[in-house]
Design a protein around this motif. Structure first.
Motif, PDB file in Angstrom:
ATOM      1  N   LEU A 113       0.829  -1.210   0.000  1.00  0.00           N
ATOM      2  CA  LEU A 113       0.000   0.000   0.000  1.00  0.00           C
ATOM      3  C   LEU A 113       0.864   1.260   0.000  1.00  0.00           C
ATOM      4  O   LEU A 113       0.534   2.257  -0.670  1.00  0.00           O
ATOM      5  CB  LEU A 113      -0.935  -0.012   1.212  1.00  0.00           C
ATOM      6  CG  LEU A 113      -2.017  -1.107   1.195  1.00  0.00           C
ATOM      7  CD1 LEU A 113      -2.742  -1.173   2.531  1.00  0.00           C
ATOM      8  CD2 LEU A 113      -3.022  -0.848   0.071  1.00  0.00           C
ATOM      9  N   GLN A 114       1.948   1.225   0.732  1.00  0.00           N
ATOM     10  CA  GLN A 114       2.868   2.366   0.748  1.00  0.00           C
ATOM     11  C   GLN A 114       3.446   2.615  -0.647  1.00  0.00           C
ATOM     12  O   GLN A 114       3.580   3.752  -1.088  1.00  0.00           O
ATOM     13  CB  GLN A 114       4.012   2.120   1.736  1.00  0.00           C
ATOM     14  CG  GLN A 114       3.623   2.246   3.201  1.00  0.00           C
ATOM     15  CD  GLN A 114       3.496   3.690   3.658  1.00  0.00           C
ATOM     16  OE1 GLN A 114       3.659   4.630   2.883  1.00  0.00           O
ATOM     17  NE2 GLN A 114       3.178   3.864   4.935  1.00  0.00           N
ATOM     18  N   GLU A 115       3.753   1.535  -1.329  1.00  0.00           N
ATOM     19  CA  GLU A 115       4.309   1.660  -2.677  1.00  0.00           C
ATOM     20  C   GLU A 115       3.265   2.179  -3.671  1.00  0.00           C
ATOM     21  O   GLU A 115       3.565   2.999  -4.537  1.00  0.00           O
ATOM     22  CB  GLU A 115       4.847   0.309  -3.141  1.00  0.00           C
ATOM     23  CG  GLU A 115       5.547   0.352  -4.495  1.00  0.00           C
ATOM     24  CD  GLU A 115       6.141  -0.978  -4.890  1.00  0.00           C
ATOM     25  OE1 GLU A 115       6.340  -1.190  -6.094  1.00  0.00           O
ATOM     26  OE2 GLU A 115       6.393  -1.812  -3.990  1.00  0.00           O
ATOM     27  N   LEU A 116       2.029   1.716  -3.535  1.00  0.00           N
ATOM     28  CA  LEU A 116       0.970   2.126  -4.472  1.00  0.00           C
ATOM     29  C   LEU A 116       0.517   3.567  -4.249  1.00  0.00           C
ATOM     30  O   LEU A 116       0.130   4.251  -5.190  1.00  0.00           O
ATOM     31  CB  LEU A 116      -0.238   1.183  -4.335  1.00  0.00           C
ATOM     32  CG  LEU A 116      -0.046  -0.265  -4.784  1.00  0.00           C
ATOM     33  CD1 LEU A 116      -1.281  -1.078  -4.450  1.00  0.00           C
ATOM     34  CD2 LEU A 116       0.251  -0.335  -6.273  1.00  0.00           C
ATOM     35  N   GLN A 117       0.520   4.007  -2.982  1.00  0.00           N
ATOM     36  CA  GLN A 117       0.047   5.352  -2.642  1.00  0.00           C
ATOM     37  C   GLN A 117      -1.304   5.660  -3.292  1.00  0.00           C
ATOM     38  O   GLN A 117      -1.463   6.605  -4.080  1.00  0.00           O
ATOM     39  CB  GLN A 117       1.084   6.396  -3.068  1.00  0.00           C
ATOM     40  CG  GLN A 117       2.317   6.445  -2.178  1.00  0.00           C
ATOM     41  CD  GLN A 117       1.974   6.865  -0.743  1.00  0.00           C
ATOM     42  OE1 GLN A 117       1.379   7.930  -0.503  1.00  0.00           O
ATOM     43  NE2 GLN A 117       2.345   6.020   0.203  1.00  0.00           N
ATOM     44  N   PRO A 118      -2.342   4.891  -2.967  1.00  0.00           N
ATOM     45  CA  PRO A 118      -3.658   5.107  -3.574  1.00  0.00           C
ATOM     46  C   PRO A 118      -4.288   6.421  -3.109  1.00  0.00           C
ATOM     47  O   PRO A 118      -3.980   6.923  -2.019  1.00  0.00           O
ATOM     48  CB  PRO A 118      -4.462   3.912  -3.073  1.00  0.00           C
ATOM     49  CG  PRO A 118      -3.823   3.551  -1.766  1.00  0.00           C
ATOM     50  CD  PRO A 118      -2.357   3.800  -1.969  1.00  0.00           C
ATOM     51  N   ASP A 119      -5.155   6.976  -3.941  1.00  0.00           N
ATOM     52  CA  ASP A 119      -5.940   8.141  -3.529  1.00  0.00           C
ATOM     53  C   ASP A 119      -6.988   7.743  -2.497  1.00  0.00           C
ATOM     54  O   ASP A 119      -7.383   8.548  -1.653  1.00  0.00           O
ATOM     55  CB  ASP A 119      -6.657   8.760  -4.738  1.00  0.00           C
ATOM     56  CG  ASP A 119      -5.691   9.294  -5.777  1.00  0.00           C
ATOM     57  OD1 ASP A 119      -4.671   9.891  -5.374  1.00  0.00           O
ATOM     58  OD2 ASP A 119      -5.950   9.112  -6.983  1.00  0.00           O
ATOM     59  N   LEU A 120      -7.445   6.482  -2.595  1.00  0.00           N
ATOM     60  CA  LEU A 120      -8.579   6.038  -1.783  1.00  0.00           C
ATOM     61  C   LEU A 120      -8.561   4.521  -1.665  1.00  0.00           C
ATOM     62  O   LEU A 120      -8.152   3.818  -2.587  1.00  0.00           O
ATOM     63  CB  LEU A 120      -9.886   6.477  -2.463  1.00  0.00           C
ATOM     64  CG  LEU A 120     -11.211   6.064  -1.825  1.00  0.00           C
ATOM     65  CD1 LEU A 120     -11.439   6.813  -0.515  1.00  0.00           C
ATOM     66  CD2 LEU A 120     -12.368   6.328  -2.790  1.00  0.00           C
ATOM     67  N   ILE A 121      -9.016   4.018  -0.516  1.00  0.00           N
ATOM     68  CA  ILE A 121      -9.288   2.593  -0.358  1.00  0.00           C
ATOM     69  C   ILE A 121     -10.795   2.432  -0.188  1.00  0.00           C
ATOM     70  O   ILE A 121     -11.407   3.094   0.658  1.00  0.00           O
ATOM     71  CB  ILE A 121      -8.550   1.983   0.852  1.00  0.00           C
ATOM     72  CG1 ILE A 121      -7.030   2.038   0.640  1.00  0.00           C
ATOM     73  CG2 ILE A 121      -8.993   0.545   1.091  1.00  0.00           C
ATOM     74  CD1 ILE A 121      -6.217   1.529   1.822  1.00  0.00           C
ATOM     75  N   VAL A 122     -11.399   1.579  -1.009  1.00  0.00           N
ATOM     76  CA  VAL A 122     -12.836   1.288  -0.928  1.00  0.00           C
ATOM     77  C   VAL A 122     -13.007  -0.091  -0.304  1.00  0.00           C
ATOM     78  O   VAL A 122     -12.437  -1.070  -0.789  1.00  0.00           O
ATOM     79  CB  VAL A 122     -13.498   1.335  -2.315  1.00  0.00           C
ATOM     80  CG1 VAL A 122     -14.947   0.850  -2.235  1.00  0.00           C
ATOM     81  CG2 VAL A 122     -13.439   2.746  -2.886  1.00  0.00           C
TER      82      VAL A 122
END
Length: 320
Positions: free
Chosen positions: A78-87
């Motif tokens: 998750l740190q690597e992806l750096q998403p705008d949002l988690i659903v």
């Protein structure tokens, strides 16, 4: 938007499909580990994993997000992806604070109730068991408490007197796709207006247990009917355990016969007398060792008469 999706059962699938159809970049899908199912105990993927694979999306299945090597690996992803949002929708794991605060817009959960009513594990079944007249889906900004976050978007649906947990499940699953679409449209337009929940109005939807399915026909007919429609009921007839999948109230029918007594309503239908003298009509049943049958076929095969009586499993055991 760059989105990580977290979900597990078939209830979650329409929401994943909607995110993909809306053109969001679904960077990864997190779902529960595969489980052994069926007579052959074959390892089977979750419905969400199956859909993610169809869509060509990366899948992660950590045993835990809170502790252990799996949790550390998941946080690194998750740190690597750096998403705008988690659903999140029916994922089945609790998210720790470091994940809740990681995305730019935090984590949004889709919950199958009109919060703050029915926080917790079994909101659909509890709504039916309690005789609620409406339900819905709430998009919520996730916080550390159990379904306590601010409400972002709500979509309601009316419940009928013959609503089952299955019918409500399917409707709310489809509605969740619309809710995430509308919520993210508002988010991108800057139009979301978070509303705090009134904790004083909160109800907790505790997990459903097997023991709750044991029918007690000495209870009020509405209670018996809701149990069948909400979680499936069972009782004993002629020494055999019978599952009862569907029922309805036999409108205008009463009886002074003892609770549990069979009441023949027509050549095709029958019911059972309850403790308040009202009758619950049984629609779909399965005798021990048999197949699920409609009421007429069950009547004919069992040769039911008004001399027969359904008893609770506990009473049957005591009579042995």
């Amino acid at each position: 938007m760059k989105i990580v999706f977290m979900g597990t059962p078939d209830f979650s699938v329409p929401t994943l499909e909607q995110l993909h159809a809306d053109g969001h970049e679904v960077q990864a899908v997190f779902t529960q580990p595969d489980k052994a199912r069926g007579r052959g105990r074959k390892m089977m993927p979750t419905p969400v994993k199956q859909k993610a694979m169809e869509l060509g999306l990366p899948v992660y299945q950590p045993l835990s997000l809170r502790k252990g090597e799996d949790a550390e690996a998941a946080r690194n992803v998750l740190q690597e992806l750096q998403p705008d949002l988690i659903v999140v929708i029916a994922y089945g794991q609790i998210l720790p604070k470091e994940i809740l605060t990681l995305p730019k817009h935090g984590c949004i959960n889709l919950h199958a109730s009109l919060l703050p009513r029915w926080r917790g594990a079994a909101p659909i079944q509890r709504a039916v068991l309690s005789g609620d007249t409406e339900s819905g889906v709430t998009a919520m900004q996730m916080a550390e408490g159990l379904d306590t976050g601010d409400m972002l978007y709500t979509l309601k649906t009316q419940m009928t007197e013959e609503e089952t947990a299955d019918s409500l499940h399917d409707r709310l699953s489809a509605m969740s796709a619309r809710v995430i679409h509308e919520t993210l449209e508002l988010l991108q337009q800057g139009g979301l207006r978070p509303v705090k929940q009134d904790d004083a109005q909160a109800c907790y939807a505790e997990k459903i247990t097997k023991e709750m399915s044991a029918l007690d026909f000495s209870a009020a007919a509405e209670t018996v009917d809701r149990t069948i429609r909400g979680i499936t009921g069972y009782a004993v007839l002629k020494g055999k355990r019978v599952k009862i999948y569907r029922s309805c109230m036999a409108e205008g029918v009463t009886s002074d016969a003892p609770a549990g007594t069979v009441k023949i309503l027509s050549k095709k239908t029958f019911g059972v007398v309850c403790g308040d003298g009202k009758v619950v009509q049984l629609l779909y049943l399965q005798a021990e060792g048999g197949k699920p049958l409609d009421a007429q076929t069950f009547m004919n095969g069992s040769r039911l008469s008004e001399a027969d009586c359904f008893v609770s499993a506990e009473t049957a055991e005591e009579a042995k």
